[in-house]
Motif scaffolding. Sequence first.
Motif, PDB file in Angstrom:
ATOM      1  N   GLY B 247       0.820  -1.205   0.000  1.00 45.90           N
ATOM      2  CA  GLY B 247       0.000   0.000   0.000  1.00 45.90           C
ATOM      3  C   GLY B 247       0.852   1.252   0.000  1.00 45.90           C
ATOM      4  N   SER B 248       0.256   2.347   0.448  1.00 42.01           N
ATOM      5  CA  SER B 248       0.943   3.624   0.388  1.00 42.01           C
ATOM      6  C   SER B 248       1.805   3.840   1.626  1.00 42.01           C
ATOM      7  CB  SER B 248      -0.094   4.733   0.249  1.00 42.01           C
ATOM      8  OG  SER B 248       0.252   5.833   1.048  1.00 42.01           O
ATOM      9  N   LEU B 249       3.070   4.171   1.391  1.00 44.74           N
ATOM     10  CA  LEU B 249       4.002   4.421   2.492  1.00 44.74           C
ATOM     11  C   LEU B 249       3.558   5.633   3.304  1.00 44.74           C
ATOM     12  CD1 LEU B 249       6.713   3.796   3.893  1.00 44.74           C
ATOM     13  CD2 LEU B 249       7.799   5.339   2.273  1.00 44.74           C
ATOM     14  N   LEU B 250       3.091   6.645   2.582  1.00 46.11           N
ATOM     15  CA  LEU B 250       2.691   7.884   3.241  1.00 46.11           C
ATOM     16  C   LEU B 250       1.567   7.623   4.238  1.00 46.11           C
ATOM     17  CD1 LEU B 250       4.051  10.519   2.520  1.00 46.11           C
ATOM     18  CD2 LEU B 250       1.940  11.205   1.374  1.00 46.11           C
ATOM     19  N   LEU B 251       0.602   6.835   3.797  1.00 44.30           N
ATOM     20  CA  LEU B 251      -0.535   6.511   4.646  1.00 44.30           C
ATOM     21  C   LEU B 251      -0.066   5.749   5.881  1.00 44.30           C
ATOM     22  CD1 LEU B 251      -3.562   6.705   4.797  1.00 44.30           C
ATOM     23  CD2 LEU B 251      -3.717   4.523   3.592  1.00 44.30           C
ATOM     24  N   LEU B 252       0.857   4.814   5.668  1.00 47.63           N
ATOM     25  CA  LEU B 252       1.383   4.011   6.769  1.00 47.63           C
ATOM     26  C   LEU B 252       2.058   4.913   7.795  1.00 47.63           C
ATOM     27  CD1 LEU B 252       1.886   1.163   7.848  1.00 47.63           C
ATOM     28  CD2 LEU B 252       4.030   1.149   6.617  1.00 47.63           C
ATOM     29  N   LEU B 253       2.854   5.868   7.313  1.00 49.15           N
ATOM     30  CA  LEU B 253       3.551   6.768   8.230  1.00 49.15           C
ATOM     31  C   LEU B 253       2.563   7.647   8.982  1.00 49.15           C
ATOM     32  CD1 LEU B 253       6.725   7.724   6.189  1.00 49.15           C
ATOM     33  CD2 LEU B 253       6.406   5.933   7.882  1.00 49.15           C
ATOM     34  N   ALA B 254       1.538   8.112   8.271  1.00 50.44           N
ATOM     35  CA  ALA B 254       0.539   8.961   8.924  1.00 50.44           C
ATOM     36  C   ALA B 254      -0.167   8.191  10.035  1.00 50.44           C
ATOM     37  CB  ALA B 254      -0.474   9.462   7.901  1.00 50.44           C
ATOM     38  N   GLU B 255      -0.541   6.955   9.748  1.00 52.61           N
ATOM     39  CA  GLU B 255      -1.214   6.138  10.764  1.00 52.61           C
ATOM     40  C   GLU B 255      -0.261   5.875  11.938  1.00 52.61           C
ATOM     41  OE1 GLU B 255      -4.263   5.023  10.993  1.00 52.61           O
ATOM     42  OE2 GLU B 255      -5.131   5.231   8.989  1.00 52.61           O
ATOM     43  N   SER B 256       1.021   5.675  11.626  1.00 52.83           N
ATOM     44  CA  SER B 256       1.991   5.445  12.695  1.00 52.83           C
ATOM     45  C   SER B 256       2.048   6.647  13.619  1.00 52.83           C
ATOM     46  CB  SER B 256       3.379   5.190  12.134  1.00 52.83           C
ATOM     47  OG  SER B 256       3.343   4.138  11.225  1.00 52.83           O
ATOM     48  N   ILE B 257       2.050   7.849  13.027  1.00 50.07           N
ATOM     49  CA  ILE B 257       2.110   9.048  13.863  1.00 50.07           C
ATOM     50  C   ILE B 257       0.879   9.126  14.754  1.00 50.07           C
ATOM     51  CG2 ILE B 257       2.046  11.562  13.811  1.00 50.07           C
ATOM     52  CD1 ILE B 257       3.901  11.400  11.391  1.00 50.07           C
ATOM     53  N   LEU B 258      -0.272   8.811  14.182  1.00 47.28           N
ATOM     54  CA  LEU B 258      -1.493   8.817  14.994  1.00 47.28           C
ATOM     55  C   LEU B 258      -1.343   7.860  16.186  1.00 47.28           C
ATOM     56  CD1 LEU B 258      -4.462   9.558  15.473  1.00 47.28           C
ATOM     57  CD2 LEU B 258      -5.087   7.622  14.024  1.00 47.28           C
ATOM     58  N   PHE B 259      -0.821   6.674  15.909  1.00 41.82           N
ATOM     59  CA  PHE B 259      -0.674   5.690  16.985  1.00 41.82           C
ATOM     60  C   PHE B 259       0.344   6.158  18.023  1.00 41.82           C
ATOM     61  CE2 PHE B 259       1.119   1.751  18.818  1.00 41.82           C
ATOM     62  CZ  PHE B 259      -0.036   1.236  19.365  1.00 41.82           C
ATOM     63  N   ILE B 260       1.428   6.745  17.558  1.00 43.43           N
ATOM     64  CA  ILE B 260       2.449   7.242  18.489  1.00 43.43           C
ATOM     65  C   ILE B 260       1.849   8.294  19.410  1.00 43.43           C
ATOM     66  CG2 ILE B 260       4.594   8.570  18.643  1.00 43.43           C
ATOM     67  CD1 ILE B 260       5.458   7.159  16.039  1.00 43.43           C
ATOM     68  N   VAL B 261       1.103   9.242  18.828  1.00 40.91           N
ATOM     69  CA  VAL B 261       0.499  10.300  19.640  1.00 40.91           C
ATOM     70  C   VAL B 261      -0.466   9.683  20.653  1.00 40.91           C
ATOM     71  CG1 VAL B 261      -1.029  12.297  19.584  1.00 40.91           C
ATOM     72  CG2 VAL B 261       0.782  12.062  17.900  1.00 40.91           C
ATOM     73  N   MET B 262      -1.222   8.677  20.205  1.00 39.89           N
ATOM     74  CA  MET B 262      -2.142   7.989  21.118  1.00 39.89           C
ATOM     75  C   MET B 262      -1.369   7.381  22.287  1.00 39.89           C
ATOM     76  SD  MET B 262      -3.886   5.224  22.269  1.00 39.89           S
ATOM     77  CE  MET B 262      -2.476   4.289  21.727  1.00 39.89           C
ATOM     78  N   ALA B 263      -0.267   6.683  21.964  1.00 33.99           N
ATOM     79  CA  ALA B 263       0.515   6.032  23.016  1.00 33.99           C
ATOM     80  C   ALA B 263       1.102   7.064  23.971  1.00 33.99           C
ATOM     81  CB  ALA B 263       1.625   5.193  22.396  1.00 33.99           C
ATOM     82  N   LEU B 264       1.514   8.200  23.433  1.00 35.99           N
ATOM     83  CA  LEU B 264       2.092   9.234  24.293  1.00 35.99           C
ATOM     84  C   LEU B 264       1.060   9.785  25.268  1.00 35.99           C
ATOM     85  CD1 LEU B 264       4.269  11.099  21.684  1.00 35.99           C
ATOM     86  CD2 LEU B 264       5.083   9.781  23.619  1.00 35.99           C
ATOM     87  N   THR B 265      -0.133  10.074  24.763  1.00 44.66           N
ATOM     88  CA  THR B 265      -1.153  10.596  25.670  1.00 44.66           C
ATOM     89  C   THR B 265      -1.470   9.555  26.742  1.00 44.66           C
ATOM     90  OG1 THR B 265      -2.850   9.832  24.156  1.00 44.66           O
ATOM     91  CG2 THR B 265      -2.254  12.146  24.024  1.00 44.66           C
ATOM     92  N   MET B 266      -1.411   8.298  26.347  1.00 44.78           N
ATOM     93  CA  MET B 266      -1.628   7.231  27.314  1.00 44.78           C
ATOM     94  C   MET B 266      -0.528   7.251  28.378  1.00 44.78           C
ATOM     95  SD  MET B 266      -2.482   3.553  25.941  1.00 44.78           S
ATOM     96  CE  MET B 266      -2.992   2.216  26.918  1.00 44.78           C
ATOM     97  N   GLY B 267       0.708   7.436  27.922  1.00 41.63           N
ATOM     98  CA  GLY B 267       1.836   7.506  28.855  1.00 41.63           C
ATOM     99  C   GLY B 267       1.683   8.660  29.818  1.00 41.63           C
ATOM    100  N   ILE B 268       1.259   9.800  29.307  1.00 42.04           N
ATOM    101  CA  ILE B 268       1.068  10.962  30.173  1.00 42.04           C
ATOM    102  C   ILE B 268      -0.015  10.669  31.198  1.00 42.04           C
ATOM    103  CG2 ILE B 268       0.316  13.375  30.219  1.00 42.04           C
ATOM    104  CD1 ILE B 268       1.524  13.615  27.403  1.00 42.04           C
TER     105      ILE B 268
END
Lengths: 370, 365
Positions: B247-268
């Motif tokens: 699939g699209s690399l760009l889409l994969l990276l965008a979804e990864s960023i979303l997940f990272i931000v989610m995990a960070l808010t969880m950490g906080i």
Amino acid sequence: MTRILYILQKEFIQVLRDKSMLPMILFIPVLQLLILSYTATFEIRNIRLVVCDLDHSSESRELAGKFKGSSFYNIVNYVQSYDEGAEWLKKGTAEQLLVIEPGFAKNIIHTGDASVLLTTDAINGSAASLMNAYGTSIINQFGREMAVTATGSAQLREALRIEPQFWYNPELDYKTYMVPGILVLLVTIIGMFLSAMNVVREKETGTIEQINVTPIRKYQFMTGKLLPFWIIALFELAFGLLIARVVFGIAVAGSIPLLFAVASVYLLVVLGFGLLVSTITDTMQQAMFISWFFMVIFILMSGLFTPVESMPDWAQWVNKANPLAYFIKINRMIMLKGSGFSDFSGLFFGLVFYAMLTLSLAVFRYRKTS
Amino acid sequence: MKGFIYKEFLHIFRDPRTMLILFGMPIVQVLLFGFAITNEINNAGIAILDESKDEMSIALTDKLLASGYFTLKENLRSRDEIEAVFRKGNTSLVVVFEPQFSSRFIREGQAAVQLIADASDPNTAHLLSVFASGIIRDFSGDISIINKPPLTIRIQTNMLYNPELKGVFMFVPGTITVLLMLISAMMTSISIAKEKEMGTMEVLLVSPLKTWQIVSGKVVPYILLSFINALIILLLAYTVFAMPLRGSLLLLLAESILFIVMALTMGIFISTISNTQQQAMLLSMFALMLPTILLSGFIFPVENMPDALQYLSHVMPSKWFIVIIKQIMLKGLGITYFWKETLILALMTAFFLIMSIRKFNVRLS
């Protein structure tokens, strides 16, 4: 000796004083034991199947019925074209697609040579090969039944009977296999993290200096640090065995004293390793990361989830340095098969060796002066 | 603000042990999963109890051993030895041929082979018995031509997305997810809890920095690190294990960023409810890491778990992310196929953000 007792007393007071630590030590592992045993399974049941029957004959319906009747399968939909079925696999709402092409019934009756298409979502390779095996065996069974009807001979006896027997676990219940392994895992996690965090915590808060100026000897200090966790972890094992008995109905087939004897040696390895990590790090975060790093490798290679025998030779050699693999194997042998000491003496002496190694390294690395 | 982010970076990079976990771990894990860990069965230890030792039992033994699934560990002489051989633990299957095997097979058309499996490992036991039965049936088909079935149904099997059944295809998405979770959620929660425990949080709070600045200063370095890590794993999977990116690399990276931000808010969020580093660690370990590994479908398929656990798996963010990664990388699908999963992750992010802001403010007063 009295010095060791004082250090012991101090450690127990410290652990028990922290209101949140006790429930964490006691209840979380129990919860994990319950959840893990139900989650850690490779059993494949309820495979979601889409059927694409393009033949619309009584034979094709009968084949689909065989899948419907199987306890492994769950037909989620009937579709009218291959593409429509493939869409279900794409969306991940089905795992297998059975296509029965037009002319299926005619071929069975006239040429004796029919074919079907079985498509499997193979991202999870090992599950896919199992699902494929299940599907194939249902179709083959159907073929044999058809052959019997075709030839009219009621008996199509197999000349070679195969009689499978499953010892120790006739129902092939995966939980029985996982519980002993998970017990080891929990005892390890608790022992390793408590001991790895402990000395380094004193370092970080500075209280280690107060101990360093006392006349206590290195080995006394280490013993005092080690014993409380050793006791807690053994207690945890006993508690876990009780849960295994009450909740899962898994009784220890072998000798319980033998199990505890092995466990106490094994815990020395774990605690020694934890203390070693503690002495070579300066902050809890570092200690946490280093122990986590090794834990993950130990766990993945231990045979807890995947068979050790299937790993390549080099990995099996590396695994000789993995104490977790030793104890998981021994624990499963004692608990499930009732093996005796002579059956695993080699593994046991391996553990003794690692216990001596990690403990002496930990004592050696610990410095009273910084 | 810039100075603050710089300080956080220094904290991380200063220490080789942290770097080991940050960059050593992903590489070791992917390599282990790719090369060492497998569910497949090969070279399983078997023992043979041949009570007839005639032409056919020997031929069948050779056929079993030639298959590559089995390695002969021992030849047994009596049934009493079976128990002992299982207890030693190197043998998973015992094949028993009855006396006068050949003559019963040929003259009476009725011989029996017993497959006794050590089912203390049920998965291996089941597979071994399936494999052995298959080989024995082939053998019996070869011998008895009379038994040739009048009808065959040919089965064309088609393994979609992963025709070689490589285990690494399954593990790479899981490894990425676990690592992003580890670095993002665990490290932020520990790092904030540490400032609290050491009392340096007070220093930050009385500084002219706003709350959001403190929090984002904590978070930005970890976003970058997580992102670099995800790229390393993807590159490794792509080059060493030939895992496709359909699939699209760009889409994969965008979804990864979303997940990272989610995990960070969880950490906080975790750090706001724990007061010491140790608490934060244990919470992230037990409440976060293990469920992430177990309930996300990373190793064990969720569909086979009891219903209660399946419901529980729905609140695991990692489950949704793994679905997204697989659909992009292996199936080559677009956002229309997983907008629901994306939306769930976004909602989770919002939830943790609101919760931690509320908690954080309470703490200030």
